[in-house]
Write a protein that holds these residues in place. Structure first.
Motif, PDB file in Angstrom:
ATOM      1  N   GLU A 164      38.575  51.968  36.069  1.00  0.00           N
ATOM      2  CA  GLU A 164      38.587  50.688  35.051  1.00  0.00           C
ATOM      3  C   GLU A 164      39.053  49.714  36.054  1.00  0.00           C
ATOM      4  OE1 GLU A 164      37.799  48.075  32.200  1.00  0.00           O
ATOM      5  OE2 GLU A 164      37.395  50.313  32.062  1.00  0.00           O
ATOM      6  N   PRO A 165      38.321  48.806  36.532  1.00  0.00           N
ATOM      7  CA  PRO A 165      38.739  47.942  37.601  1.00  0.00           C
ATOM      8  C   PRO A 165      39.336  46.522  36.932  1.00  0.00           C
ATOM      9  CG  PRO A 165      36.276  47.572  37.320  1.00  0.00           C
ATOM     10  CD  PRO A 165      36.618  49.017  36.562  1.00  0.00           C
ATOM     11  N   ASP A 166      40.052  46.085  37.610  1.00  0.00           N
ATOM     12  CA  ASP A 166      40.704  44.727  37.226  1.00  0.00           C
ATOM     13  C   ASP A 166      39.781  43.544  37.369  1.00  0.00           C
ATOM     14  OD1 ASP A 166      41.833  42.224  37.499  1.00  0.00           O
ATOM     15  OD2 ASP A 166      43.870  42.803  38.360  1.00  0.00           O
ATOM     16  N   PRO A 167      39.406  42.969  36.429  1.00  0.00           N
ATOM     17  CA  PRO A 167      38.343  41.948  36.283  1.00  0.00           C
ATOM     18  C   PRO A 167      38.644  40.759  37.625  1.00  0.00           C
ATOM     19  CG  PRO A 167      39.655  41.742  34.330  1.00  0.00           C
ATOM     20  CD  PRO A 167      40.087  42.761  34.995  1.00  0.00           C
ATOM     21  N   ASN A 168      39.857  40.607  38.025  1.00  0.00           N
ATOM     22  CA  ASN A 168      39.975  39.719  39.048  1.00  0.00           C
ATOM     23  C   ASN A 168      39.830  40.417  40.230  1.00  0.00           C
ATOM     24  OD1 ASN A 168      40.782  37.531  37.351  1.00  0.00           O
ATOM     25  ND2 ASN A 168      42.756  38.720  36.825  1.00  0.00           N
ATOM     26  N   SER A 169      39.792  41.568  40.601  1.00  0.00           N
ATOM     27  CA  SER A 169      39.491  42.358  41.922  1.00  0.00           C
ATOM     28  C   SER A 169      38.254  41.911  42.368  1.00  0.00           C
ATOM     29  CB  SER A 169      39.786  43.930  41.653  1.00  0.00           C
ATOM     30  OG  SER A 169      40.963  44.251  41.261  1.00  0.00           O
ATOM     31  N   VAL A 170      37.977  42.150  43.679  1.00  0.00           N
ATOM     32  CA  VAL A 170      36.781  41.496  44.581  1.00  0.00           C
ATOM     33  C   VAL A 170      36.077  43.002  44.606  1.00  0.00           C
ATOM     34  CG1 VAL A 170      35.600  40.712  46.611  1.00  0.00           C
ATOM     35  CG2 VAL A 170      37.770  39.701  45.895  1.00  0.00           C
ATOM     36  N   ALA A 171      34.855  42.689  43.856  1.00  0.00           N
ATOM     37  CA  ALA A 171      33.744  43.724  43.894  1.00  0.00           C
ATOM     38  C   ALA A 171      33.134  43.743  45.128  1.00  0.00           C
ATOM     39  CB  ALA A 171      33.007  43.817  42.573  1.00  0.00           C
ATOM     40  N   HIS A 172      32.700  42.571  45.633  1.00  0.00           N
ATOM     41  CA  HIS A 172      31.956  42.403  46.726  1.00  0.00           C
ATOM     42  C   HIS A 172      32.079  40.919  47.439  1.00  0.00           C
ATOM     43  CE1 HIS A 172      28.705  43.621  49.558  1.00  0.00           C
ATOM     44  NE2 HIS A 172      28.191  42.438  49.372  1.00  0.00           N
ATOM     45  N   ALA A 173      32.444  40.954  48.771  1.00  0.00           N
ATOM     46  CA  ALA A 173      32.430  39.763  49.296  1.00  0.00           C
ATOM     47  C   ALA A 173      31.725  39.712  50.659  1.00  0.00           C
ATOM     48  CB  ALA A 173      33.875  39.283  49.690  1.00  0.00           C
ATOM     49  N   VAL A 174      30.949  38.504  50.723  1.00  0.00           N
ATOM     50  CA  VAL A 174      30.177  38.485  52.296  1.00  0.00           C
ATOM     51  C   VAL A 174      30.678  37.225  52.875  1.00  0.00           C
ATOM     52  CG1 VAL A 174      27.945  38.259  53.173  1.00  0.00           C
ATOM     53  CG2 VAL A 174      28.281  39.814  51.012  1.00  0.00           C
ATOM     54  N   LEU A 175      30.830  37.182  54.200  1.00  0.00           N
ATOM     55  CA  LEU A 175      30.934  36.113  54.828  1.00  0.00           C
ATOM     56  C   LEU A 175      29.960  36.367  56.036  1.00  0.00           C
ATOM     57  CD1 LEU A 175      32.543  33.676  56.016  1.00  0.00           C
ATOM     58  CD2 LEU A 175      33.841  35.305  57.127  1.00  0.00           C
ATOM     59  N   LYS A 176      28.954  34.980  55.952  1.00  0.00           N
ATOM     60  CA  LYS A 176      27.988  35.097  56.743  1.00  0.00           C
ATOM     61  C   LYS A 176      28.319  33.966  57.955  1.00  0.00           C
ATOM     62  CE  LYS A 176      24.311  36.217  53.374  1.00  0.00           C
ATOM     63  NZ  LYS A 176      23.246  36.088  52.725  1.00  0.00           N
ATOM     64  N   THR A 177      28.403  34.381  59.088  1.00  0.00           N
ATOM     65  CA  THR A 177      28.639  33.508  60.239  1.00  0.00           C
ATOM     66  C   THR A 177      27.299  33.398  61.113  1.00  0.00           C
ATOM     67  OG1 THR A 177      29.608  34.954  61.659  1.00  0.00           O
ATOM     68  CG2 THR A 177      31.168  34.429  60.232  1.00  0.00           C
ATOM     69  N   PRO A 178      27.425  32.629  62.037  1.00  0.00           N
ATOM     70  CA  PRO A 178      26.257  32.282  62.823  1.00  0.00           C
ATOM     71  C   PRO A 178      26.088  33.574  63.617  1.00  0.00           C
ATOM     72  CG  PRO A 178      27.567  30.458  62.988  1.00  0.00           C
ATOM     73  CD  PRO A 178      28.234  31.300  62.155  1.00  0.00           C
ATOM     74  N   GLY A 179      27.252  34.565  63.943  1.00  0.00           N
ATOM     75  CA  GLY A 179      26.863  35.738  64.738  1.00  0.00           C
ATOM     76  C   GLY A 179      26.947  37.072  64.207  1.00  0.00           C
ATOM     77  N   GLY A 180      26.800  36.792  62.698  1.00  0.00           N
ATOM     78  CA  GLY A 180      26.911  38.235  61.820  1.00  0.00           C
ATOM     79  C   GLY A 180      27.451  38.126  60.713  1.00  0.00           C
ATOM     80  N   GLU A 181      27.445  39.082  59.676  1.00  0.00           N
ATOM     81  CA  GLU A 181      28.000  39.216  58.553  1.00  0.00           C
ATOM     82  C   GLU A 181      29.133  40.142  58.529  1.00  0.00           C
ATOM     83  OE1 GLU A 181      25.329  40.257  55.354  1.00  0.00           O
ATOM     84  OE2 GLU A 181      23.861  38.653  56.045  1.00  0.00           O
ATOM     85  N   LEU A 182      30.055  39.843  57.581  1.00  0.00           N
ATOM     86  CA  LEU A 182      31.199  40.965  57.203  1.00  0.00           C
ATOM     87  C   LEU A 182      31.310  40.842  55.899  1.00  0.00           C
ATOM     88  CD1 LEU A 182      33.951  42.326  58.146  1.00  0.00           C
ATOM     89  CD2 LEU A 182      34.909  40.152  58.092  1.00  0.00           C
ATOM     90  N   ALA A 183      31.540  42.084  55.400  1.00  0.00           N
ATOM     91  CA  ALA A 183      31.525  42.347  53.736  1.00  0.00           C
ATOM     92  C   ALA A 183      32.592  43.026  53.557  1.00  0.00           C
ATOM     93  CB  ALA A 183      30.160  42.960  53.472  1.00  0.00           C
ATOM     94  N   GLY A 184      33.032  43.045  52.363  1.00  0.00           N
ATOM     95  CA  GLY A 184      34.157  43.945  51.692  1.00  0.00           C
ATOM     96  C   GLY A 184      34.367  43.815  50.500  1.00  0.00           C
ATOM     97  N   GLY A 185      35.500  44.313  49.892  1.00  0.00           N
ATOM     98  CA  GLY A 185      35.844  44.300  48.594  1.00  0.00           C
ATOM     99  C   GLY A 185      37.181  44.938  48.287  1.00  0.00           C
ATOM    100  N   ASP A 186      37.806  45.130  47.201  1.00  0.00           N
ATOM    101  CA  ASP A 186      39.215  45.310  47.156  1.00  0.00           C
ATOM    102  C   ASP A 186      39.034  46.994  47.076  1.00  0.00           C
ATOM    103  OD1 ASP A 186      40.983  43.226  47.086  1.00  0.00           O
ATOM    104  OD2 ASP A 186      40.549  42.615  45.046  1.00  0.00           O
ATOM    105  N   ALA A 187      40.059  47.687  47.199  1.00  0.00           N
ATOM    106  CA  ALA A 187      40.220  49.081  47.387  1.00  0.00           C
ATOM    107  C   ALA A 187      40.228  49.538  45.941  1.00  0.00           C
ATOM    108  CB  ALA A 187      41.146  49.504  48.272  1.00  0.00           C
TER     109      ALA A 187
END
Length: 150
Positions: free
Chosen positions: A45-68
């Motif tokens: 049961e995830p906290d509704p404020n927890s990050v399910a998915h984040a993506v940072l797109k930079t000119p050099g590539g992408e970084l993705a993540g989420g809360d454990a």
């Protein structure tokens, strides 16, 4: 077209970390919380404020993540969480390192000409993630470093 991105799970600090990395590196940031997209049938049961998915797109590539996941033991401040960022020139890399340190990070390996000929150094951000900064050496930068005594 296939692509590959680094994915990092953080212990409840994903939104803060990705916003910080966006400030330092620029690019385009997208953050989606569990509350933004209810998913019935989840094994927890995830906290509704927890990050399910984040993506940072930079000119050099992408970084993705989420809360454990709750109860997950995700150790940070270890080189298991390390990212390599290749900048265009040494001044850009030094500025990135400065921003990380000024925001509560800690310098690791000094940023200087490495034995293999490129510029290289390491910094830990305030979330414990190690950022390796690299700049391919050019003759012009080598000459400036020799004049400056680096």
């Amino acid at each position: 077209m296939p692509s590959l991105a680094t994915y990092i799970a953080l212990p409840g600090t994903t939104a803060e970390a990705f916003n910080h990395w966006h400030e330092v590196l620029g690019g385009e940031l997208q953050i989606l919380t569990y509350g933004d997209m209810p998913m019935p049938g989840m094994p927890f049961e995830p906290d509704p404020n927890s990050v399910a998915h984040a993506v940072l797109k930079t000119p050099g590539g992408e970084l993705a993540g989420g809360d454990a996941e709750p109860g997950g033991d995700y150790a940070v401040r270890d080189t298991a969480y390390s990212l390599l960022y290749t900048a265009d020139d040494p001044d850009e890399a030094r500025e990135i390192i400065r921003k990380f340190v000024d925001a509560g990070g800690a310098a690791g390996m000094p940023f200087e000409l490495a034995p293999w000929g490129d510029w290289y150094g390491q910094v830990f951000d305030r979330f414990g993630v190690m950022w390796s900064l690299s700049v391919p050496a050019s003759e012009d930068w080598r000459e400036r470093a020799e004049v400056a005594g680096a």
